[in-house]
Enzyme design. Structure first.
Site, PDB file in Angstrom:
ATOM      1  CB  VAL A   8       1.173   4.481   4.370  1.00  0.00           C
ATOM      2  CG1 VAL A   8       0.333   5.301   3.856  1.00  0.00           C
ATOM      3  CG2 VAL A   8       0.682   3.241   4.844  1.00  0.00           C
ATOM      4  CE  LYS A   9       1.084  -1.407   5.470  1.00  0.00           C
ATOM      5  NZ  LYS A   9      -0.029  -0.474   5.108  1.00  0.00           N
ATOM      6  CG  ASN A  10       8.999  -0.413   5.195  1.00  0.00           C
ATOM      7  OD1 ASN A  10       8.109   0.118   5.921  1.00  0.00           O
ATOM      8  ND2 ASN A  10      10.062  -0.867   5.891  1.00  0.00           N
ATOM      9  CB  ILE A  11       8.423  -1.949  -0.953  1.00  0.00           C
ATOM     10  CG1 ILE A  11       9.894  -2.007  -0.697  1.00  0.00           C
ATOM     11  CG2 ILE A  11       8.217  -2.142  -2.588  1.00  0.00           C
ATOM     12  CD1 ILE A  11      10.712  -1.152  -1.220  1.00  0.00           C
ATOM     13  CG  HIS A  24      -1.769   1.249   1.707  1.00  0.00           C
ATOM     14  ND1 HIS A  24      -1.329   2.262   2.197  1.00  0.00           N
ATOM     15  CD2 HIS A  24      -3.112   1.364   0.949  1.00  0.00           C
ATOM     16  CE1 HIS A  24      -2.467   3.343   2.052  1.00  0.00           C
ATOM     17  NE2 HIS A  24      -3.459   2.523   1.357  1.00  0.00           N
TER      18      HIS A  24
END
Length: 408
Positions: free
Chosen positions: A198-201, A196
């Site tokens: 907002v995730k790291n990737i 998603h």
């Protein structure tokens, strides 16, 4: 006033270049070569060859529930401290989520699992909150208990093959984390990552399934079947059908439409290639900056980062807790921080406090530790390209807000 958002994705020149390649060279937007390339990059990174990209974490978890024949009448154990999707994936398949309390590190309490298991329990979804892995060995020990195994009632070939409750790791936060030296994505029977925004990737919206099934399964056959099931049960993707003379296909089962498009995979692919050597170490450095600053204050309860046994977070969230604060004071502190232009958040409002679940009979009083963690938690910004200058502003804003709050 400085404006520092809570989260920002990495959209830089490598991402733009990769997107231009997709738009001008391949000319393919839905599932195709960029999805396969992203799957290969994630597989190489975690050391698991069977990775399948899908269009969200939720759809990936639902696909695995369909695969394992989880549905009406079945129960799925989830921690009470998590985002709603952990429970919704079960509810969307007709199953009932059974909540249990959590430990001080925000992860599911293995000691609470045994009492929650019934003959209807088919799956457990431990959640790596903030990127810190659950205690998977302790969970496995609980599920190996002869009494619990004796309760398991298999429904279908795959449940018979496994012969126990399936562990599906909600690793929405933990791509890049390790548990006792093992990469997340290789520990549980099934792991689902989130990609998603907002995730790291990130792929904007998206997820990735990693299979680590025990002996007894034909791993390659199950992986191939899941790919087909992610495309409405269709034996060829649109990209494969588009090749000269390759139009013929079959529908072999009632699948879901949860495939990831190349347009999304392109963004994640450009990031994933730099994750190990650049993006992940940068997140770790930001996390360490916060630890170094807030460890000076006796009111600050720091989130777990790692341990000597080889367990390490992916540094997705910095879950700061304010010792002794209740909801009202925590909310006041957040308001003061926000007035300085710094974006903060809370992870999460416990599910039992939300209208959807309260209307179904869940009560927060049944998960007291869950509430204790929530009422004084504040999530601080942690994302790539967050400068040391801005980190200093964030830290001072939080410290000043605490002092202002306690003054009343």
């Amino acid at each position: 006033m400085t404006s520092i958002p809570f989260s920002l994705p990495v959209i830089d020149q490598p991402v733009i270049d990769e997107m231009m390649d997709t738009l001008t060279r391949t000319g393919w937007l839905t599932s195709g070569p960029k999805v396969r390339a992203l799957e290969e990059e994630i597989a190489k990174f975690i050391g698991n060859p069977r990775v399948l990209c899908v269009n969200s974490w939720t759809s990936g978890a639902m696909l695995m529930m369909r695969w394992f024949n989880v549905g009406p009448g079945d129960e799925v154990i989830v921690p009470a401290y998590t985002y709603t999707a952990t429970a919704l994936c079960a509810m969307n398949m007709g199953a009932t989520p059974v909540m249990v309390d959590v430990k001080d590190d925000f992860t599911i309490d293995p000691a609470k699992i045994k009492a929650a298991v019934t003959e209807r329990t088919k799956m457990i979804l431990p959640v790596d909150i903030g990127g810190y892995p659950c205690d998977y060995d302790a969970i496995a020990d609980v599920l190996a208990d002869p009494e619990l195994r004796g309760k398991f009632r298999a429904n279908g070939k795959r449940q018979e093959t496994l012969g126990r409750i399936l562990v599906l790791a909600d690793a929405a936060h933990s791509l890049g984390a390790t548990y006792r030296g093992r990469a997340c994505g290789t520990i549980a029977d099934v792991t689902v990552f989130s990609l998603h925004s907002v995730k790291n990737i990130t792929t904007g919206e998206g997820g990735a399934i990693a299979l680590s099934l025990p002996d007894g399964f034909d791993h390659d056959a199950e992986y191939k079947y899941l790919r087909v099931m992610s495309l409405n049960g269709q034996t060829k993707s649109a990209f494969e059908k588009n090749q000269p003379g390759a139009w013929r296909y079959d529908i072999i089962d009632q699948g879901l439409k949860v495939n990831m498009p190349d347009l999304c995979a392109t963004v994640g692919l450009a990031q994933m290639r730099r994750y190990k050597d650049s993006l992940l170490p940068e997140r770790k450095a930001i996390f360490k900056y916060y630890v170094d600053f807030f460890s000076r204050f006796d009111w600050a309860v720091l989130p777990p980062a790692g341990s000597a046994d080889g367990t390490e977070s992916s540094y997705h969230l910095f879950l700061l807790r304010v010792r002794g604060f209740d909801e009202a004071r925590r909310d006041r502190m957040i308001q003061l921080i926000s007035e300085t232009g710094v974006g903060v958040n809370v992870h999460y409002i416990p599910m039992a406090m939300l209208t959807l679940f309260r209307n179904r009979g869940y009560r927060i009083k049944d998960y007291p530790h869950c509430f204790d963690l929530y009422q004084n938690e504040i999530s601080l910004p942690i994302y790539n390209k967050l400068s040391e200058e801005k980190l200093a502003v964030i830290c001072q804003s939080v410290a000043d807000a605490y002092q202002e709050t306690v003054k009343g």
